[in-house]
Design an enzyme around this catalytic site. Structure first.
Site, short mmCIF file in Angstrom:
data_model
loop_
_atom_site.label_atom_id
_atom_site.label_comp_id
_atom_site.label_asym_id
_atom_site.label_seq_id
_atom_site.Cartn_x
_atom_site.Cartn_y
_atom_site.Cartn_z
N GLU A 122 -0.56 -4.67 -0.25
CA GLU A 122 -1.57 -3.64 -0.51
C GLU A 122 -2.77 -4.32 -1.15
O GLU A 122 -2.72 -4.72 -2.31
CB GLU A 122 -1.00 -2.55 -1.43
CG GLU A 122 0.13 -1.75 -0.81
CD GLU A 122 -0.29 -0.98 0.42
OE1 GLU A 122 -1.52 -0.82 0.64
OE2 GLU A 122 0.59 -0.53 1.17
N CYS A 130 -9.16 0.18 -5.97
CA CYS A 130 -9.09 -0.49 -4.66
C CYS A 130 -9.65 0.38 -3.54
O CYS A 130 -10.12 -0.15 -2.53
CB CYS A 130 -7.66 -0.91 -4.35
SG CYS A 130 -6.49 0.46 -4.29
#
Length: 457
Positions: free
Chosen positions: A210, A244
């Site tokens: 991720e 993010c």
């Protein structure tokens, strides 16, 4: 024997007992974890303030609730999520049943990140435990207070033979990654993600990565600016921009550029007041290295508002940067801070062409009331996931898988998709014994017409 190897060997022995395979065992452990989160959340809030000056609302609303949502869903739905799945069987196979079983990988390494240091450790941990694995969790050393709280929380919940935390720095990571895990889940930068993938490849270990990337936010001429601007500002400046899936840059249609910039200026003041540095709602940059990197990005474009910095306080005021071009330095790397570049466009086709030619981002956001434009962006631009007329919220919905594509990630998790991420899908065909010889066994001559009839009619 090295400490990491000793811990892993202990966990391999525990997994071999088969205890983690029982749904009752998994559910009981998840309930223990939930109880510990509920007991210790004030310590988590304090740690997040210490590490990043997070306001208690952001700490509870984005980190603690995220972990609770994940563990509650796992406890409630675990039995259903882990049920074997029946699938069709070709008629030529005779009387047979085809079924997919979810088998835990075994011993999983989870590597957390610093920007949401609690929830981005706990969410994958919950998924890995729910899938029946033993886990070693490595929180980020860049959020030391939160790492310490997580270590204590896990130590109080579980025997280290089942689930343990290792607190180590970057210098010890090669030794940790050299061990032979059955699966690795990593959250963080693309640069380190490549290192993790290379280490995993040595043992052919499956990974979920991720990562991130430059997530665009498109605002077209049909957008409702009164509703769009607060949403954009929240998504960008949440956690001081260190998210993010934050909008990395704005792509704004020329016809609405001026009103949009003016509304952005006003919205920042409405959110944080005139003295943002003294406002407790706005966080800080994680460390001096990231502060220096971000400050160096303020040399391009025209500052529309903001731009004040104070290194002694790791403070960077929210910044809107206009007159940015695709070739600008700030457009070459993920910003990961409270700086919002603005690129003006005239032709959506050119925007789509540009985006399709860049690395695939983790997220994309579109503000538009034109349904045809919405479908065009979804169809023609590759990205991990995103929102229409919103930011961030897709990541917070545990009913949807979360993950990147290409440079922004590999694999996905959250909710039931975590069971898939942390399980091997074992395919089993069970044929009913009969006295009739199999169609596939020699001699073949009498079987040719039967097989062709099945497939050709």
């Amino acid at each position: 024997m090295k400490p990491f190897k000793q811990l892993l060997e202990k966990q391999k022995m525990f997994f071999a007992t088969g205890r983690t395979r029982a749904i009752e065992f998994r559910t009981a452990q998840l309930k223990r974890l939930r109880a510990s989160i509920l007991l210790n959340y004030p310590k988590v809030e304090e740690a997040l303030y210490s590490d990043m000056r997070k306001h208690v609302f952001e700490a509870f609303g984005t980190e603690i609730t995220g972990a609770l949502d994940e563990v509650n869903a796992a406890i409630e739905h675990l039995a259903a999520w882990t049920q074997p799945v029946d699938v069709p069987t070709p008629p030529a196979f005779g009387q047979a049943q085809s079924r997919i079983y979810f088998e835990p990988y075994g011993n999983v390494l989870l590597i957390g990140t610093w920007n949401y240091p609690f929830v981005l450790c706990l969410k994958p941990l919950i998924g890995a435990l729910a899938a029946g694995n033993c886990c070693i969790l490595k929180p980020s050393e860049l959020a030391p207070a939160t790492s310490q709280v997580i270590a204590g929380l896990i130590r109080d919940c579980f025997d280290e033979a089942y689930c343990a935390v290792v607190e180590c720095g970057a210098d010890e990571m090669p030794d940790l990654l050299a061990e032979r895990f059955d699966m690795i889940h990593y959250t963080g930068s693309t640069r380190v993600g490549r290192i993790v993938a290379q280490a995993a490849a040595a043992h052919l270990t499956p990974v979920v990565l991720e990562m991130g990337g430059k997530s665009p936010c498109i605002v077209d001429q049909t957008a409702d600016l009164a509703l769009s601007v607060p949403s954009i500002c929240w998504g960008k400046f949440l956690n001081a921009g260190q998210t993010c899936v934050a909008p990395d840059y704005l792509l704004v249609h020329r016809s609405i550029r001026e009103p949009l910039l003016e509304l952005l200026r006003k919205q920042i003041r409405l959110f944080y007041g005139d003295d943002i540095q003294s406002c407790g709602d706005f966080g800080r940059i994680v460390n001096e290295a990231h502060f220096d990197r971000l400050e160096a990005l303020l040399t391009e474009g025209t500052i529309v508002c903001g731009g004040h910095t104070d290194k002694s306080d790791l403070y960077i005021e929210p910044v809107i940067l206009d007159d940015i071009r695709w070739e600008s330095k700030i457009m070459q790397e993920e910003i990961f801070g409270p700086i919002l570049p603005v690129i003006t466009y005239d032709d959506l086709s050119e925007v789509i062409r540009r985006l399709a030619g860049r690395e695939k981002p983790l997220a994309l956001y579109l503000y538009s009331t034109d349904g045809a434009v919405q479908q065009r962006i979804i169809r023609d631009v590759p990205f991990g996931g995103g929102c229409i007329n919103a930011t961030i919220l897709h990541m917070l919905n545990a009913a949807m898988p979360f993950g990147g594509v290409g440079n922004s990630g590999l694999g996905r998790y959250h909710g039931r998709w975590s069971i898939e991420a942390f399980s091997h899908r074992k395919s089993i065909l069970s044929q009913t014994p009969t006295a009739t010889p199999s169609l596939f066994h020699p001699p073949y001559d009498d079987h040719v017409q039967i097989l062709k009839q099945m497939y050709l009619g």
